[in-house]
Enzyme design. Structure first.
Site, PDB file in Angstrom:
ATOM      1  N   LYS A 112       0.957  -1.239   0.016  1.00 46.92           N
ATOM      2  CA  LYS A 112      -0.084  -0.111  -0.158  1.00 46.92           C
ATOM      3  C   LYS A 112       0.732   1.266   0.145  1.00 46.92           C
ATOM      4  CE  LYS A 112      -4.290  -1.721   1.727  1.00 46.92           C
ATOM      5  NZ  LYS A 112      -5.431  -1.322   2.852  1.00 46.92           N
ATOM      6  N   LYS A 195      -5.378  -9.484  -5.677  1.00 46.22           N
ATOM      7  CA  LYS A 195      -6.679  -9.976  -5.022  1.00 46.22           C
ATOM      8  C   LYS A 195      -7.707  -8.662  -5.540  1.00 46.22           C
ATOM      9  CE  LYS A 195      -6.816  -7.429  -0.432  1.00 46.22           C
ATOM     10  NZ  LYS A 195      -8.131  -6.851  -0.183  1.00 46.22           N
ATOM     11  N   LYS A 198     -10.903  -3.089  -2.073  1.00 42.29           N
ATOM     12  CA  LYS A 198     -11.615  -2.014  -2.259  1.00 42.29           C
ATOM     13  C   LYS A 198     -10.820  -0.704  -3.052  1.00 42.29           C
ATOM     14  CE  LYS A 198     -14.180  -2.856   1.922  1.00 42.29           C
ATOM     15  NZ  LYS A 198     -13.234  -2.595   2.958  1.00 42.29           N
TER      16      LYS A 198
HETATM   17  P1  ATP Z   1      -8.770  -2.248   1.259  1.00 42.31           P
HETATM   18  O1  ATP Z   1      -8.218  -2.542  -0.247  1.00 42.31           O
HETATM   19  O2  ATP Z   1      -9.287  -0.986   1.517  1.00 42.31           O
HETATM   20  O3  ATP Z   1      -7.746  -2.982   2.186  1.00 42.31           O
HETATM   21  P2  ATP Z   1     -10.167  -4.826   1.097  1.00 42.31           P
HETATM   22  O4  ATP Z   1     -10.674  -5.056  -0.141  1.00 42.31           O
HETATM   23  O5  ATP Z   1      -8.808  -5.423   1.393  1.00 42.31           O
HETATM   24  O6  ATP Z   1     -10.108  -3.369   1.205  1.00 42.31           O
HETATM   25  P3  ATP Z   1     -10.829  -4.901   3.936  1.00 42.31           P
HETATM   26  O7  ATP Z   1     -11.859  -4.210   4.681  1.00 42.31           O
HETATM   27  O8  ATP Z   1      -9.398  -4.643   4.257  1.00 42.31           O
HETATM   28  O9  ATP Z   1     -11.349  -4.880   2.344  1.00 42.31           O
HETATM   29  O10 ATP Z   1     -10.982  -6.514   4.035  1.00 42.31           O
HETATM   30  C1  ATP Z   1     -12.235  -7.053   4.877  1.00 42.31           C
HETATM   31  C2  ATP Z   1     -12.176  -8.534   4.980  1.00 42.31           C
HETATM   32  O11 ATP Z   1     -12.344  -8.995   3.678  1.00 42.31           O
HETATM   33  C3  ATP Z   1     -11.070  -9.239   5.515  1.00 42.31           C
HETATM   34  O12 ATP Z   1     -11.226  -9.967   6.300  1.00 42.31           O
HETATM   35  C4  ATP Z   1     -10.013  -9.532   4.246  1.00 42.31           C
HETATM   36  O13 ATP Z   1      -9.033 -10.334   4.381  1.00 42.31           O
HETATM   37  C5  ATP Z   1     -11.229  -9.900   3.159  1.00 42.31           C
HETATM   38  N1  ATP Z   1     -10.872  -9.841   1.896  1.00 42.31           N
HETATM   39  C6  ATP Z   1     -10.491  -8.696   1.437  1.00 42.31           C
HETATM   40  N2  ATP Z   1     -10.279  -8.830  -0.001  1.00 42.31           N
HETATM   41  C7  ATP Z   1     -10.698 -10.131  -0.332  1.00 42.31           C
HETATM   42  C8  ATP Z   1     -10.261 -10.860  -1.441  1.00 42.31           C
HETATM   43  N3  ATP Z   1     -10.320 -10.376  -2.671  1.00 42.31           N
HETATM   44  N4  ATP Z   1     -10.837 -12.327  -1.369  1.00 42.31           N
HETATM   45  C9  ATP Z   1     -11.160 -12.571  -0.207  1.00 42.31           C
HETATM   46  N5  ATP Z   1     -11.060 -11.946   0.917  1.00 42.31           N
HETATM   47  C10 ATP Z   1     -10.838 -10.759   1.036  1.00 42.31           C
HETATM   48 MG    MG Z   2      -7.623  -4.780   3.304  1.00 40.92          MG
END
Ligand code: ATP
Ligand code: MG
Length: 332
Positions: A112, A195, A198
């Site tokens: 990040k 992955k 968000k």
């Molecule tokens: P950011 O990119 O802002 O970190 P994020 O998509 O990683 O957002 P988070 O709120 O950080 O979302 O994560 C929430 C939950 O979703 C965590 O348990 C994380 O491990 C899970 N998660 C996030 N992305 C994935 C993915 N691509 N596949 C499976 N689980 C995911």
């Molecule tokens: Mg995350």
């Protein structure tokens, strides 16, 4: 029943399919056998530069999606992280037993911060995993359901719990990650080795749970695949197709070999068309439930206040104990 903790950041206007399959579906299933605490981790999302009004709105939207996905506030405490002061308090104490090098090894920080450039990353992004450790240890969580991307942070959490316990006496439960392999890493539809995220730069490969069903279908149909024709699960050689099969299998409850058999001799277009229907079938009612909850913010806020009360009671007892352990003079 053993305690469970997990949370998501209110960093976007919608959860995506990775959050849903990697986390939320697991959260719902685990409500039966565990005593869960599900938090909207708003303090974590301050690491991103967000408009204050937008952050407030996203916090409610994220909570509404927990409920839309099937979290039952009668079984699970649902609340907003900043409403319980213990998270920040414990994070400070834990940061004082974390090595600088130890924190610098976290790959999420490296990834990040690389996006921000060397000086653009803030210190909050660096200490993020310590705040996450505090979230979990504050409640003596035995299990933490997360996606694969959080494995390293969970390992740090375990190390900090063990270190604190051995230095100051038994205080924290050492938590176990709970990672369901089949859905632990849903990948980006346009970049199928990364992955789904968000905060991804382009949202074209992201399926938002609150998106217009037409947009959802279109994104599935334009998913990146490969130049072969064969529909088979091969993570290395065919990451795009593997991801589509993984999503299909999880949402439709059919095994991957079953799907491979069904689509033998068929084209990628057939797979995408059917998968688009499956995904829309899940996203559409999810979206309707979330929007209905957001229509009644007073009720949503009442659920969050109740969840925060339950969490606060646990957190206050734990923080008093932590402060006592490390030698903070209790206010008289
Ligand atoms: P950011 O990119 O802002 O970190 P994020 O998509 O990683 O957002 P988070 O709120 O950080 O979302 O994560 C929430 C939950 O979703 C965590 O348990 C994380 O491990 C899970 N998660 C996030 N992305 C994935 C993915 N691509 N596949 C499976 N689980 C995911
Ligand atoms: Mg995350």
């Amino acid at each position: 029943r053993p305690r469970l903790f997990s949370g998501m950041q209110p960093t976007s206007d919608s959860l995506h399919l990775g959050n849903y399959l990697g986390a939320l579906v697991q959260w719902v299933a685990m409500q039966e056998q565990f005593d869960p605490i599900y938090c909207v981790v708003d303090l974590h999302s301050l690491t991103l530069d967000t408009d204050p009004k937008v952050l407030r709105q996203r916090t409610r939207v994220t909570a509404a999606q927990y409920l839309a996905g099937g979290i039952d506030p009668a079984r699970s405490a649902v609340f907003v992280q900043s409403h319980v002061a213990g998270h920040s308090q414990l994070a400070w104490v834990l940061s004082c037993i974390t090595g600088f090098g130890e924190a610098a090894r976290m790959t999420q920080f490296k990834d990040k911060s690389a996006r921000h450039g060397q000086d653009g990353a803030n210190v909050g992004l660096f200490t993020y995993p310590i705040l996450m450790a505090a979230d979990i240890l504050l409640y003596d969580a035995a299990k933490v359901p997360v996606g694969e991307d959080q494995r390293q942070h969970l390992e740090l959490t375990r190390n900090l719990a063990q270190r604190f316990n051995s230095r100051f006496g038994q205080t924290f439960v050492v938590p176990e990650p709970y990672i369901v392999k089949a859905t632990a890493k849903i990948t980006d539809l346009q970049e199928p080795t990364a992955k789904m995220s968000k905060s991804a730069e382009s949202q074209n490969g992201v399926i938002d749970m609150l998106a217009d069903p037409k947009v959802v279908a279109k994104r599935i149909r334009s998913a990146v695949t490969d130049t072969e024709r064969e529909i088979r699960f091969d993570e290395e050689a065919k990451p795009g197709i593997a991801n589509l099969l993984r999503i299909y299998s999880a949402l439709a409850g059919e095994s991957i070999p079953e799907l491979e058999e069904r689509y033998a001799g068929k084209g990628y277009g057939d797979l995408k068309k059917d998968l688009a229907e499956v995904v829309v079938g899940v996203v559409e009612p999810f979206r309707a439930r979330a929007l209905a909850l957001l229509d009644d913010p007073a009720e949503l806020d009442r659920i969050l206040a109740d969840g925060a009360d339950r969490a606060r009671q646990l957190a206050e007892v734990k923080m008093a104990r932590v402060y006592d352990r490390v030698g903070i003079l209790a206010p008289q």
